[in-house]
Design a protein around this motif. Structure first.
Motif, PDB file in Angstrom:
ATOM      1  N   UNK A 124       0.896  -1.045   0.067  1.00  0.00           N
ATOM      2  CA  UNK A 124       0.031   0.075   0.084  1.00  0.00           C
ATOM      3  C   UNK A 124       0.923   1.187  -0.086  1.00  0.00           C
ATOM      4  N   UNK A 125       0.170   2.229   0.398  1.00  0.00           N
ATOM      5  CA  UNK A 125       0.967   3.418   0.332  1.00  0.00           C
ATOM      6  C   UNK A 125       1.962   3.674   1.206  1.00  0.00           C
ATOM      7  N   UNK A 126       3.416   4.264   0.768  1.00  0.00           N
ATOM      8  CA  UNK A 126       4.691   3.685   1.690  1.00  0.00           C
ATOM      9  C   UNK A 126       4.396   4.745   3.052  1.00  0.00           C
ATOM     10  N   UNK A 127       3.547   5.914   2.949  1.00  0.00           N
ATOM     11  CA  UNK A 127       3.372   6.733   4.217  1.00  0.00           C
ATOM     12  C   UNK A 127       2.157   6.122   5.247  1.00  0.00           C
ATOM     13  N   UNK A 128       1.600   5.072   4.895  1.00  0.00           N
ATOM     14  CA  UNK A 128       0.092   4.733   5.630  1.00  0.00           C
ATOM     15  C   UNK A 128       0.813   4.212   7.173  1.00  0.00           C
ATOM     16  N   UNK A 129       1.573   3.464   7.322  1.00  0.00           N
ATOM     17  CA  UNK A 129       2.009   3.158   8.786  1.00  0.00           C
ATOM     18  C   UNK A 129       2.750   4.098   9.679  1.00  0.00           C
ATOM     19  N   UNK A 130       3.432   4.968   8.838  1.00  0.00           N
ATOM     20  CA  UNK A 130       4.119   6.037   9.529  1.00  0.00           C
ATOM     21  C   UNK A 130       3.192   7.003   9.885  1.00  0.00           C
ATOM     22  N   UNK A 131       1.853   7.425   9.285  1.00  0.00           N
ATOM     23  CA  UNK A 131       0.952   8.326   9.661  1.00  0.00           C
ATOM     24  C   UNK A 131       0.257   7.673  10.775  1.00  0.00           C
ATOM     25  N   UNK A 132      -0.057   6.362  10.794  1.00  0.00           N
ATOM     26  CA  UNK A 132      -0.649   5.569  11.813  1.00  0.00           C
ATOM     27  C   UNK A 132      -0.096   5.689  13.041  1.00  0.00           C
ATOM     28  N   UNK A 133       1.299   5.629  13.125  1.00  0.00           N
ATOM     29  CA  UNK A 133       2.070   5.579  14.067  1.00  0.00           C
ATOM     30  C   UNK A 133       2.132   7.079  14.732  1.00  0.00           C
TER      31      UNK A 133
END
Length: 326
Positions: free
Chosen positions: A211-220
């Motif tokens: 998925x989008x590379x920033x997805x987990x960074x934003x979730x964190x």
């Protein structure tokens, strides 16, 4: 999806009225939630993350013998929920509160508790909230904009080691250290797309297949800004304790970290925290509080995923309180 602990007293997204669109928002896995709550006793259901009220509306429509107490820390979405649920009168009550405060606003025995831990579409689409990696806007990410530090402020003060651990805990195990180092070196980062650019400069193309590379960074970052990781375990435990006999708890999570916390909390409630080998009778004195309604987690149907891509990562788990006769 509804908010994690919360969207919209006013404002707009792309010129649209969020207040007027709130009544058309479709909640995730709503038919599954209604089906699970169909067997509960008459009484009170706490929607611990009421958001814009979609799940609560469906629950109230389906069962005239229940009332709903809806909690959310985002006062802006509570305004939409109030309009959506107003037709139910006293059967719906809304409280501006964190879900970890459930024991302070609800009294046992409860007939049901619902946690939908995802984001409201309106929170994601309203650019000034800074929740979305798909839109540009100030990096805020606070569910309650009247308190706490913003994501931009957090990034300014966090050290690289702590940031790496945060990213690792939210699914970026392979690239956590490199991402943390790049983010710290790029400070100050004040807008969503500036953060996205940093992430995209670090993650190789092969690392973007999930998925989008920033997805987990934003979730964190969202989790850290709102203290979600600290709140959820306590909230699950408190909710289980508030359930009456036959009461049910449903939790919908959207990333592996949240789902692991939900699974652990419900398994502990079902087993009583038993540490005995599974092939032997319990000898440690653990007391079960109820049962898991099904093994593992349910997923959205292919039809729901096709119509609402934001539902794709949803995982639903459910528990029923069973009290033994004295």
């Amino acid at each position: 999806m509804t908010g994690s602990g919360g969207g919209r007293r006013g404002g707009s997204a792309g010129g649209r009225s969020l207040r007027s669109e709130g009544t058309t928002h479709v909640p995730v896995m709503v038919s599954e939630v209604v089906e699970i709550f169909a067997g509960i006793p008459a009484g009170v259901v706490v929607d611990a993350t009421v958001g814009t009220g979609g799940h609560s509306e469906a629950i109230l429509d389906a069962d005239p013998d229940v009332t709903v107490v809806g909690l959310d820390r985002d006062g802006e979405v509570l305004a939409i929920a109030a309009g959506r649920l107003g037709r139910f009168g006293r059967r719906a009550r809304l409280v501006h509160s964190r879900f970890s405060s459930i024991a302070e606003v609800a009294s046992p025995p409860l007939s049901g508790v619902l946690f939908d831990l995802g984001m409201s579409s309106f929170q994601l689409d309203e650019t000034e909230r800074g929740f979305s990696y798909l839109h540009d806007g100030p990096l805020d990410m606070r569910m309650d904009r009247s308190a706490g530090v913003t994501a931009a402020e957090l990034l300014d003060m966090i050290d690289v080691g702590t940031l790496a651990v945060l990213l690792r805990d939210h699914g970026e195990a392979r690239h956590a250290a490199r991402l943390a180092d790049a983010i710290v070196r790029a400070r100050p980062i004040e807008r969503a797309q500036d953060l996205v650019s940093v992430v995209e400069s670090v993650l190789p193309p092969a690392g973007r297949r999930r998925g989008h590379p920033a997805k987990r960074v934003f979730q964190a970052l969202r989790s850290a800004v709102n203290g979600e990781s600290e709140e959820l375990p306590a909230a699950i435990g408190a909710a289980v304790d508030l359930l009456g006999n036959g009461g049910r708890l449903v939790a919908i999570s959207y990333h592996s970290g949240e789902d692991a916390v939900v699974k652990s909390g419900l398994t502990r409630a079902a087993t009583g925290g038993c540490t005995c080998p599974p092939q032997l009778p319990c000898g440690c004195g653990a007391a079960s509080l109820g049962r898991l309604l099904f093994k593992g987690a349910k997923r959205p149907s292919p039809e729901e995923i096709a119509s609402n891509r934001r539902s794709e990562s949803a995982r639903l788990r459910a528990f029923e309180r069973v009290m033994k006769a004295a």
